[in-house]
Scaffold this motif. Structure first.
Motif, PDB file in Angstrom:
ATOM      1  N   PHE A 237     -31.367   6.706 -59.156  1.00  0.00           N
ATOM      2  CA  PHE A 237     -30.057   6.091 -58.922  1.00  0.00           C
ATOM      3  C   PHE A 237     -30.121   4.600 -59.264  1.00  0.00           C
ATOM      4  O   PHE A 237     -29.462   3.778 -58.638  1.00  0.00           O
TER       5      PHE A 237
ATOM      6  N   GLY B 296     -27.481  13.881 -54.034  1.00  0.00           N
ATOM      7  CA  GLY B 296     -27.533  12.561 -53.420  1.00  0.00           C
ATOM      8  C   GLY B 296     -28.472  12.445 -52.242  1.00  0.00           C
ATOM      9  O   GLY B 296     -28.620  11.359 -51.672  1.00  0.00           O
TER      10      GLY B 296
ATOM     11  N   GLN C 195     -23.609   5.464 -51.396  1.00  0.00           N
ATOM     12  CA  GLN C 195     -22.824   6.293 -52.302  1.00  0.00           C
ATOM     13  C   GLN C 195     -21.376   6.369 -51.836  1.00  0.00           C
ATOM     14  O   GLN C 195     -21.104   6.529 -50.641  1.00  0.00           O
TER      15      GLN C 195
ATOM     16  N   TYR D 275     -17.742   8.363 -52.427  1.00  0.00           N
ATOM     17  CA  TYR D 275     -17.114   9.572 -52.955  1.00  0.00           C
ATOM     18  C   TYR D 275     -15.614   9.532 -52.712  1.00  0.00           C
ATOM     19  O   TYR D 275     -15.144   8.918 -51.748  1.00  0.00           O
TER      20      TYR D 275
ATOM     21  N   LEU E  74     -18.203  11.594 -56.984  1.00  0.00           N
ATOM     22  CA  LEU E  74     -18.910  10.323 -56.906  1.00  0.00           C
ATOM     23  C   LEU E  74     -18.177   9.278 -57.737  1.00  0.00           C
ATOM     24  O   LEU E  74     -17.885   9.505 -58.908  1.00  0.00           O
TER      25      LEU E  74
ATOM     26  N   PHE F  34     -22.140   3.922 -56.719  1.00  0.00           N
ATOM     27  CA  PHE F  34     -23.401   3.941 -55.990  1.00  0.00           C
ATOM     28  C   PHE F  34     -24.124   2.632 -56.244  1.00  0.00           C
ATOM     29  O   PHE F  34     -23.948   1.985 -57.272  1.00  0.00           O
TER      30      PHE F  34
ATOM     31  N   SER G 242     -23.982  13.335 -50.776  1.00  0.00           N
ATOM     32  CA  SER G 242     -22.647  13.907 -50.976  1.00  0.00           C
ATOM     33  C   SER G 242     -22.090  14.528 -49.707  1.00  0.00           C
ATOM     34  O   SER G 242     -20.911  14.914 -49.675  1.00  0.00           O
TER      35      SER G 242
END
Length: 754
Positions: free
Chosen positions: A153, A625, A675, A677, A692, A695, A743
Motif C-alpha cells: 500500500f 486491506g 483506508q 471507502y 476504496l 489510502f 475493507s
C-alpha cells in the motif's frame, strides 16, 4: 463482418499527426480515472510523444508500403518459444531490408547494437529498431512480484522498482518493457493474479501510475529509462473460472468502473504504449475490439502512443473463430486499432494486397506507422540508436539490493500473531523447517534474466544472518526438539502462478499441511511463513498456527527481508490487496461486490433465505486491506469538510476533504494504512457495498497521533452507466464514507449530494 472504414473513426490521420483535439478534462467523464482528478489528464505529449510530428510526416512520405508494414512488425529473438518460434534470422533479414519495426526478447548491449546497426546502417531509410522485453518486477535485481508490491500500500515501492529495472534494462539495449500489468481480478485461481495488484481498481490505478513514472521518468530519451506498456487491454482479469486466456463477458458499466480506471491512470501518467489482451470481451476478441482500442482508447482518451498485440494475439483471431484466414485476421486487428503485430506476421504478409483491395485504408496504415515512429523518436533512437557498451550494468548494485530488500519487507502482511510469538526475541533457539526454508525458488513469475543469474537469499540464510553469531539456528525437522521456536516456510513455487498457471485448488500443494500439523503437535510456538503468488485457502491449519506471515514471492533479497520482519528490525505494515477465501467454492469472494435483494446480514444469523452457501461462511478468511502489526492502532471517525455539496459543483471540478484521525496505541513504532471507502446506498445502477477511494501508509511512534486527509471529487462520487458511448454520472443522494484498517471498516460519516 464488414470491412469498416479502416481508419480511426471520428479522428483523421492528420489530426492524429498534429496532436489536435482538446485534452480530456478533470470533470465528469474526464475525472473518472481513479487518480485523474488533479487537473487535465496527462497525455503522451508530456513525454515527448508529440514532439516530432514534422519529421514523422516527412519520413512516412518517403516510405514504401512494404516498409510501412514492416514498421508494424515485431519479431522474436533467439530463445523465444511458442507460436512463431525463433525468428532471429528472419529479423536480421527484415532489418536489412527496412521491413521490421521491433524485436522482443533480445538481451545484451552487444546483441542489440549488432542488430541495430543492420537496421540503421544497411537499410534504405535507416529507421532504428525498438527492442522490447518483459521486465515485470526486475531485470537483474528482482523485486517482489507485483501482487506483493500492492500489499505494501505504498506506491513508492512500485516506482522504485520501475526506476531500478529501467536503468538495468536500458543499459543492455532494452527500450521498452511490457509492464505494468494492471488487470483487476476477483479470481485467485487465475495464475496471473501474481502479476496484478489484486481485486481493487483504485489501488491498481495508483500503482499503475507509480510504476509508469518509475519506468519512464520525465524523459524517455534518457539512458536510464524505458517506455512502459499498460497491459492487458482490457478485462483479462475477468476470465471465467480463473482459466487463463478464457472468455470474459461484462457489462459496459463494469468495464468502465472496474477494469478501465487503472489504464486511464497509467495513460494520465504518460504511459507510452498499450498491449491488447488475449481474452474475448463480450464475444469480441480484444485484438479485434474497435470499441475499446479505438473508440475508448484512441478517441475518448486521445491516446497518441502505440498499441501492440500480445504474443500471436492477431493470429489467435483464427482459433477464436473470428477470422477465416491470416489476411482477414490482419485486416480486422489493424482496423480495430492494433498498431504493431507481435510474432505472427499477418499484416506484413497480407497488408499490401489488403491495401490494394481497399480492405485497409492508407490513412489507418499511416496512423499506425506514425504511432510506432512517435515512440521511437520519444526514446531518442533516431538521435542515439546504440547503447554504450562500456556503461552496461552487469550485476545488481548494493543500492539496488537495498531497495529490493526494503520493498520485500514493506510488502509482507502479518496475518496472525497470537501471544506475541513475533518478533523473535534475541537469543531464541530457532529451527527452520519446510520445503522452502532453504529454497532459492523465491523470485516468482516473470523474474527476468536476473531470476536465474542472481539467485535470491533464502529464508534460512536470512535468519542465520539476522540471529547473529552465537545464536542457535538449526535446519530440518529433526532439529525441532532442541528449538525454542520453529519457523515453518511453506508455499507454492514460481511455476504454480503466473501465465498459464491457473489452479483449481488453492491449498498448499504436496504434504505441506501435514508438516504444519506435525509441527503443531510438538506443542512448541511456531510461525508459518508463506511464499506464494496468489491468495491461498489456509483455513485447514490456520487455527493451529500461533503466527502467520504472508511474504509472497519476495525477490532477490527475500530471505533477508523476511528475517528483518521476523526479528523485528522491520515492523510489518502491509495489507492484503486481495481477499483470501476460506474455500475455493466461495469464489468469487471480494470486498467490492454488489448487494443482492437478499444480502447476507451477520446480525440475523437465523435467516437462511439469503445469498451464500450452506457449508461455508459467507465472509472471506481475510478481507481486502487486512494486515496486523507488532503494535496497535486506533482509527477514529472520519469527518467531511462539507455536509452537503451540489452534484453540479462536483461535475465542474469542485472537491471536498475527509479527515481521519489515527493513533498508535501500542508499545512500539509501526506503520498503519488508513483506508477510506465509499458507498452509494441508492443509485440508478446498483453500487458495490464498498469502494476504496483513498489510502495512506503512515509511520507513528508510541502514542503518536496524526490526521490523514483525503480529497474526493466527481471521480470518487460518480460512476459510469451502461451507455455504450460512455456516460459518467454524479447523482444526488447521501454518500456513506467508511474509514478503518481494512475493507471491514465501521467508522463512518455521510455527505449529501444535492
Amino acid at each position: 463482418m464488414g470491412d469498416g472504414d479502416g481508419g480511426v473513426g471520428r479522428r483523421t490521420f492528420l489530426a492524429a499527426m498534429s496532436g489536435g483535439g482538446a485534452v480530456a478534462g478533470a470533470g465528469a467523464a474526464g475525472a473518472a480515472s481513479a487518480v485523474g482528478r488533479d487537473g487535465p489528464a496527462r497525455r503522451g505529449g508530456l513525454l515527448g510523444l508529440l514532439g516530432h510530428e514534422d519529421e514523422i510526416r516527412a519520413l512516412i512520405a518517403r516510405m514504401t508500403v512494404t516498409e510501412k508494414l514492416g514498421q508494424l512488425q515485431q519479431l522474436a529473438w533467439t530463445g523465444a518459444t511458442g507460436p512463431g518460434g525463433s525468428q532471429t534470422a528472419a529479423a536480421e533479414e527484415a532489418a536489412r531490408k527496412g521491413e521490421l519495426g521491433s524485436v522482443l526478447n533480445i538481451i545484451g548491449a552487444r546483441n542489440s547494437n549488432a542488430l541495430q546497426r543492420i537496421a540503421v546502417e544497411e537499410s534504405r531509410l535507416g529507421i532504428p529498431l525498438l527492442f522490447g522485453l518483459d521486465v515485470i518486477h526486475g531485470f537483474w535485481t528482482t523485486f517482489p512480484i507485483p501482487l506483493a508490491q500492492a500489499a505494501s500500500f505504498d506506491p513508492e515501492v512500485a516506482r522504485v522498482d520501475g526506476e531500478v529495472s529501467a536503468k538495468e534494462a536500458r543499459s543492455h539495449g532494452t527500450h521498452w518493457t511490457f509492464a505494468p500489468m494492471m488487470d483487476v481480478t476477483h479470481e485467485p485461481r487465475w495464475g496471473r493474479i501474481a502479476e496484478s495488484c489484486g481485486e481493487d481498481p483504485y489501488l491498481t490505478a495508483v500503482f499503475a501510475a507509480a510504476k509508469t513514472r518509475g519506468y519512464q521518468g520525465d524523459d524517455l530519451s534518457a539512458p536510464d529509462r524505458v517506455a512502459a506498456c499498460a497491459k492487458h487491454f482490457v478485462a483479462y482479469g475477468g476470465a471465467e473460472g480463473g482459466r487463463d486466456y478464457n472468455t470474459v463477458d461484462v457489462s459496459e458499466s463494469r468495464l468502465r468502473n472496474l477494469y478501465l480506471p487503472p489504464f486511464k491512470a497509467a495513460l494520465d501518467a504518460g504511459c507510452a504504449t498499450v498491449m491488447a489482451s488475449f481474452n474475448t470481451l463480450s464475444g469480441i476478441p480484444a485484438h479485434a475490439n474497435g470499441h475499446t482500442l479505438t473508440e475508448i482508447l484512441k478517441e475518448d482518451w486521445e491516446f497518441e502512443g502505440l498499441v501492440v498485440s500480445d504474443w500471436n494475439g492477431v493470429g489467435e483471431l483464427l482459433p477464436h473463430g473470428f477470422a477465416a484466414d491470416g489476411a482477414e485476421a490482419g485486416r480486422i486487428a489493424l482496423n480495430a486499432g492494433v498498431d504493431m503485430e507481435m510474432v505472427s506476421t499477418h499484416l506484413a504478409d497480407h497488408g499490401a494486397e489488403l491495401l490494394a483491395a481497399g480492405r485497409i485504408k492508407e490513412d489507418r496504415l499511416d496512423d499506425a506507422v506514425a504511432r510506432v515512429l512517435r515512440v521511437k523518436y520519444a526514446l531518442g533512437l533516431f538521435a542515439q540508436p546504440y547503447v554504450d557498451e562500456s556503461a552496461v550494468v552487469e550485476v545488481p548494485t548494493a543500492a539496488a539490493r537495498k531497495a529490493a530488500r526494503e520493498a520485500a519487507a514493506r510488502s509482507t502482511v502479518l496475518l496472525k500473531n497470537e501471544g506475541g510469538v513475533l518478533p523473535i526475541a534475541a537469543g531464541t533457539a530457532v529451527a527452520v523447517v519446510g520445503p522452502f526454508a532453504d529454497s532459492r525458488d523465491m523470485q516468482g513469475t516473470w523474474a527476468g534474466p536476473g531470476g536465474e543469474k542472481f539467485p535470491p537469499v533464502s529464508v534460512l540464510a536470512g535468519i542465520r544472518d539476522a540471529a547473529g553469531r552465537g545464536a542457535k539456528v538449526t535446519y530440518g525437522v529433526g532439529a525441532t526438539e532442541r528449538a525454542d521456536l520453529i519457523v515453518v516456510v511453506v508455499g507454492e513455487g514460481a511455476k504454480l502462478s503466473g501465465e498459464a498457471a491457473s489452479r483449481s485448488d488453492l491449498g498448499l500443494p504436496g504434504g505441506q499441511e501435514g508438516l504444519i500439523a506435525a509441527v503443531a503437535a510438538t506443542g512448541k510456538p511456531f510461525v508459518v511463513v508463506l511464499l506464494n503468488g496468489r491468495p491461498l485457502t489456509i483455513g485447514n491449519w490456520l487455527e493451529s498456527a500461533p503466527a502467520v506471515l504472508e511474504a509472497w514471492h519476495p525477490g532477490i533479497e527475500g530471505g533477508n527481508a523476511i528475517a528483518d520482519v521476523l526479528y523485528g528490525k522491520v515492523n510489518p505494515g502491509g495489507k492484503l490487496p486481495a481477499s483470501f477465501p476460506r474455500d475455493v467454492g466461495q469464489l468469487p469472494v471480494h470486498y467490492n461486490h454488489e448487494n443482492t435483494g437478499r444480502p447476507y446480514d451477520p446480525a440475523s444469523p437465523g435467516n437462511t433465505f439469503i445469498t451464500g452457501y450452506l457449508d461455508v461462511d459467507r465472509t472471506p478468511q481475510f478481507p481486502f486491506g487486512y494486515g496486523l502489526s507488532y503494535t496497535t492502532f486506533e482509527i477514529g471517525t472520519p469527518r467531511a469538510s462539507v455536509a452537503r455539496i451540489a452534484a453540479a459543483d462536483l461535475r465542474r471540478g469542485e472537491t471536498f476533504e475527509v479527515e481521519v484521525p489515527v493513533r498508535n496505541t501500542g508499545d512500539r513504532e509501526g506503520d498503519e494504512v488508513v483506508q477510506l471507502y465509499l458507498h452509494d446506498p441508492v443509485a440508478t445502477l446498483v453500487q458495490p457495498v464498498r469502494r476504496l477511494r483513498g489510502f495512506e501508509r503512515v509511520t507513528l511512534g508510541v502514542g503518536e497521533r496524526k490526521t490523514v486527509r483525503f480529497t474526493l471529487g466527481a471521480a470518487d462520487i460518480g460512476f459510469w452507466t451502461n451507455a455504450v458511448d460512455g456516460r459518467f454520472v454524479v447523482e444526488p443522494g447521501k454518500i456513506e464514507l467508511f474509514a478503518g484498517a481494512s475493507s471491514a471498516a465501521r467508522e463512518r460519516c455521510g455527505v449529501v449530494v444535492e
